[in-house]
Scaffold this motif. Structure first.
Motif, PDB file in Angstrom:
ATOM      1  N   LEU A   3      -1.529  16.430  -2.207  1.00 19.70           N
ATOM      2  CA  LEU A   3      -2.006  15.801  -0.988  1.00 19.70           C
ATOM      3  C   LEU A   3      -3.476  15.442  -1.127  1.00 19.70           C
ATOM      4  O   LEU A   3      -4.273  16.239  -1.632  1.00 19.70           O
ATOM      5  N   VAL A   4      -3.823  14.242  -0.682  1.00 16.50           N
ATOM      6  CA  VAL A   4      -5.215  13.790  -0.677  1.00 16.50           C
ATOM      7  C   VAL A   4      -5.523  13.226   0.705  1.00 16.50           C
ATOM      8  O   VAL A   4      -4.615  12.955   1.497  1.00 16.50           O
ATOM      9  N   ALA A   5      -6.804  13.084   0.982  1.00 16.19           N
ATOM     10  CA  ALA A   5      -7.211  12.561   2.289  1.00 16.19           C
ATOM     11  C   ALA A   5      -7.308  11.040   2.251  1.00 16.19           C
ATOM     12  O   ALA A   5      -7.854  10.461   1.309  1.00 16.19           O
ATOM     13  N   CYS A   6      -6.779  10.402   3.282  1.00 16.24           N
ATOM     14  CA  CYS A   6      -6.905   8.952   3.401  1.00 16.24           C
ATOM     15  C   CYS A   6      -8.362   8.598   3.675  1.00 16.24           C
ATOM     16  O   CYS A   6      -9.007   9.208   4.527  1.00 16.24           O
ATOM     17  N   TYR A   7      -8.903   7.607   2.945  1.00 14.90           N
ATOM     18  CA  TYR A   7     -10.297   7.209   3.133  1.00 14.90           C
ATOM     19  C   TYR A   7     -10.544   6.591   4.504  1.00 14.90           C
ATOM     20  O   TYR A   7     -11.654   6.628   5.020  1.00 14.90           O
ATOM     21  N   GLU A   8      -9.507   6.045   5.114  1.00 14.92           N
ATOM     22  CA  GLU A   8      -9.676   5.334   6.372  1.00 14.92           C
ATOM     23  C   GLU A   8      -9.572   6.264   7.572  1.00 14.92           C
ATOM     24  O   GLU A   8     -10.448   6.274   8.437  1.00 14.92           O
ATOM     25  N   CYS A   9      -8.508   7.067   7.649  1.00 14.15           N
ATOM     26  CA  CYS A   9      -8.287   7.902   8.832  1.00 14.15           C
ATOM     27  C   CYS A   9      -8.464   9.389   8.571  1.00 14.15           C
ATOM     28  O   CYS A   9      -8.514  10.192   9.496  1.00 14.15           O
ATOM     29  N   GLY A  10      -8.525   9.800   7.279  1.00 21.66           N
ATOM     30  CA  GLY A  10      -8.769  11.191   6.939  1.00 21.66           C
ATOM     31  C   GLY A  10      -7.544  12.074   6.928  1.00 21.66           C
ATOM     32  O   GLY A  10      -7.641  13.262   6.604  1.00 21.66           O
ATOM     33  N   LYS A  11      -6.366  11.548   7.268  1.00 26.75           N
ATOM     34  CA  LYS A  11      -5.161  12.366   7.285  1.00 26.75           C
ATOM     35  C   LYS A  11      -4.659  12.624   5.864  1.00 26.75           C
ATOM     36  O   LYS A  11      -4.885  11.823   4.958  1.00 26.75           O
ATOM     37  N   GLN A  12      -3.976  13.762   5.689  1.00 30.03           N
ATOM     38  CA  GLN A  12      -3.454  14.139   4.385  1.00 30.03           C
ATOM     39  C   GLN A  12      -2.197  13.337   4.070  1.00 30.03           C
ATOM     40  O   GLN A  12      -1.258  13.293   4.862  1.00 30.03           O
ATOM     41  N   ILE A  13      -2.192  12.712   2.877  1.00 27.25           N
ATOM     42  CA  ILE A  13      -1.035  11.939   2.441  1.00 27.25           C
ATOM     43  C   ILE A  13      -0.776  12.233   0.974  1.00 27.25           C
ATOM     44  O   ILE A  13      -1.619  12.800   0.270  1.00 27.25           O
ATOM     45  N   SER A  14       0.375  11.865   0.494  1.00 24.79           N
ATOM     46  CA  SER A  14       0.727  12.079  -0.902  1.00 24.79           C
ATOM     47  C   SER A  14      -0.111  11.177  -1.802  1.00 24.79           C
ATOM     48  O   SER A  14      -0.370  10.014  -1.474  1.00 24.79           O
ATOM     49  N   ASP A  15      -0.521  11.715  -2.960  1.00 29.52           N
ATOM     50  CA  ASP A  15      -1.288  10.877  -3.889  1.00 29.52           C
ATOM     51  C   ASP A  15      -0.414   9.825  -4.565  1.00 29.52           C
ATOM     52  O   ASP A  15      -0.918   8.927  -5.246  1.00 29.52           O
ATOM     53  N   ALA A  16       0.907   9.918  -4.350  1.00 26.54           N
ATOM     54  CA  ALA A  16       1.811   8.916  -4.920  1.00 26.54           C
ATOM     55  C   ALA A  16       2.059   7.756  -3.949  1.00 26.54           C
ATOM     56  O   ALA A  16       2.682   6.760  -4.313  1.00 26.54           O
ATOM     57  N   ALA A  17       1.551   7.894  -2.714  1.00 30.74           N
ATOM     58  CA  ALA A  17       1.774   6.849  -1.711  1.00 30.74           C
ATOM     59  C   ALA A  17       0.974   5.602  -2.051  1.00 30.74           C
ATOM     60  O   ALA A  17      -0.164   5.689  -2.546  1.00 30.74           O
ATOM     61  N   VAL A  18       1.552   4.440  -1.784  1.00 27.93           N
ATOM     62  CA  VAL A  18       0.861   3.168  -2.004  1.00 27.93           C
ATOM     63  C   VAL A  18      -0.114   2.895  -0.879  1.00 27.93           C
ATOM     64  O   VAL A  18      -1.193   2.345  -1.079  1.00 27.93           O
ATOM     65  N   ALA A  19       0.259   3.318   0.338  1.00 24.69           N
ATOM     66  CA  ALA A  19      -0.597   3.112   1.502  1.00 24.69           C
ATOM     67  C   ALA A  19      -0.424   4.286   2.446  1.00 24.69           C
ATOM     68  O   ALA A  19       0.575   5.020   2.400  1.00 24.69           O
ATOM     69  N   CYS A  20      -1.406   4.488   3.334  1.00 23.04           N
ATOM     70  CA  CYS A  20      -1.350   5.573   4.305  1.00 23.04           C
ATOM     71  C   CYS A  20      -0.288   5.255   5.354  1.00 23.04           C
ATOM     72  O   CYS A  20      -0.343   4.191   5.993  1.00 23.04           O
ATOM     73  N   PRO A  21       0.670   6.136   5.591  1.00 22.48           N
ATOM     74  CA  PRO A  21       1.708   5.867   6.585  1.00 22.48           C
ATOM     75  C   PRO A  21       1.177   5.883   8.013  1.00 22.48           C
ATOM     76  O   PRO A  21       1.832   5.363   8.907  1.00 22.48           O
ATOM     77  N   SER A  22      -0.014   6.443   8.217  1.00 25.98           N
ATOM     78  CA  SER A  22      -0.562   6.513   9.581  1.00 25.98           C
ATOM     79  C   SER A  22      -1.337   5.260   9.963  1.00 25.98           C
ATOM     80  O   SER A  22      -1.169   4.721  11.045  1.00 25.98           O
ATOM     81  N   CYS A  23      -2.223   4.790   9.035  1.00 20.03           N
ATOM     82  CA  CYS A  23      -3.067   3.640   9.388  1.00 20.03           C
ATOM     83  C   CYS A  23      -2.794   2.420   8.524  1.00 20.03           C
ATOM     84  O   CYS A  23      -3.339   1.342   8.775  1.00 20.03           O
ATOM     85  N   GLY A  24      -1.996   2.574   7.477  1.00 20.81           N
ATOM     86  CA  GLY A  24      -1.655   1.437   6.632  1.00 20.81           C
ATOM     87  C   GLY A  24      -2.682   1.122   5.568  1.00 20.81           C
ATOM     88  O   GLY A  24      -2.522   0.169   4.812  1.00 20.81           O
ATOM     89  N   HIS A  25      -3.777   1.922   5.475  1.00 24.84           N
ATOM     90  CA  HIS A  25      -4.823   1.645   4.500  1.00 24.84           C
ATOM     91  C   HIS A  25      -4.273   1.840   3.084  1.00 24.84           C
ATOM     92  O   HIS A  25      -3.647   2.860   2.791  1.00 24.84           O
ATOM     93  N   PRO A  26      -4.477   0.861   2.187  1.00 26.90           N
ATOM     94  CA  PRO A  26      -3.946   0.995   0.820  1.00 26.90           C
ATOM     95  C   PRO A  26      -4.652   2.123   0.064  1.00 26.90           C
ATOM     96  O   PRO A  26      -5.858   2.333   0.214  1.00 26.90           O
ATOM     97  N   LEU A  27      -3.909   2.838  -0.757  1.00 22.43           N
ATOM     98  CA  LEU A  27      -4.459   3.945  -1.539  1.00 22.43           C
ATOM     99  C   LEU A  27      -4.235   3.639  -3.011  1.00 22.43           C
ATOM    100  O   LEU A  27      -3.111   3.652  -3.492  1.00 22.43           O
ATOM    101  N   THR A  28      -5.302   3.345  -3.691  1.00 20.82           N
ATOM    102  CA  THR A  28      -5.199   3.041  -5.119  1.00 20.82           C
ATOM    103  C   THR A  28      -5.253   4.325  -5.929  1.00 20.82           C
ATOM    104  O   THR A  28      -5.651   5.377  -5.453  1.00 20.82           O
ATOM    105  N   ALA A  29      -4.871   4.246  -7.188  1.00 26.52           N
ATOM    106  CA  ALA A  29      -4.912   5.419  -8.070  1.00 26.52           C
ATOM    107  C   ALA A  29      -6.332   5.927  -8.242  1.00 26.52           C
ATOM    108  O   ALA A  29      -6.590   7.123  -8.302  1.00 26.52           O
TER     109      ALA A  29
END
Length: 250
Positions: A3-29
């Protein structure tokens, strides 16, 4: 996965996710790696005595503390002798006994905790037993050189990280010699002035000098910080052998 923190909203998401499911912010490797590195860096901070130390940079923790019963066993008789001196002796002798009494009290009182890290030695105003326990919870004690000992008056313990040591050597320690010298002086004064109580004082000081013996080990961290560690007089060679073996096996 982690789990890593989303840069946009700060919520914990999987590091394998392409984007944050809460705010939609893209998460690059790259963002995932940076976020995990920040979390790791925070986990490596070791707090002690109000100081924030980098855990991986700590070379040694040490504690030297007078055992509690010593103040009662030695402090009360010293105060009694000082009172007796002022009631029964001439003032020059009474002053001398008082000075010696306070010197001995200052000599037996020790409460020192220190941590050596890269390039710096920090005095720790905190219970070093608890600090050491916390340190051993985050660093495997089997990878450290751990010493616990005591002479008649003082508890002494330390933990050394052999990976962080640049050099070490046995150091000379002669503080107890002062008690020998003052004890001999008291015996000479007792004979010179025919004061029986000074024979007791002189004999007690000679015993205190013998019982307070300890050995010193000087270590230098890889950043140049030097710290002195204390052991029982008979344990210093064993500690040096353990530290030598630990460094050779690093």
């Amino acid at each position: 996965m982690a789990l890593v923190a989303c840069y946009e909203c700060g919520k914990q998401i999987s590091d394998a996710a392409v984007a944050c499911p809460s705010c939609g912010h893209p998460l690059t490797a790259t963002q995932a790696v940076v976020t995990e590195a920040v979390k790791t860096e925070k986990a490596e901070i070791f707090k002690a005595g109000g100081a924030n130390l980098v855990l991986a940079e700590i070379a040694a923790l040490s504690c030297l503390k007078t055992r509690n019963w010593v103040y009662l066993l030695i402090g009360v008789p010293i105060l009694a002798v000082v009172v007796y001196a002022w009631l029964k002796m001439e003032w020059p002798l009474a002053v001398g006994v008082t000075v010696v009494g306070f010197f001995v009290l200052a000599f037996i009182h020790t409460d020192a905790g220190r941590i050596a890290s890269t390039g710096n030695v920090t005095d720790v105003d905190e219970d070093m037993d608890k600090v050491t326990q916390r340190y051993h919870q985050v660093v495997d004690p089997n990878k450290l050189v751990v010493y616990q000992g005591r002479n008649f008056f003082q508890d002494m313990h330390f933990s050394i990280n052999p990976v962080r040591i640049a050099e070490f050597s046995q150091a000379s320690y002669f503080s107890h010699i002062w008690l020998y010298l003052i004890g001999v002086g008291a015996l000479v004064a007792a004979d010179q002035y025919n004061v029986p109580v000074l024979y007791i004082v002189g004999g007690a000081l000679l015993c205190l000098g013998f019982l307070s013996r300890k050995a010193a080990l000087t270590i230098t961290g890889v950043g140049g910080a030097k710290m002195v560690l204390y052991t029982k007089a008979g344990d210093i060679k064993k500690v040096i052998q353990q530290l030598t073996s630990a460094i050779e096996n690093c």
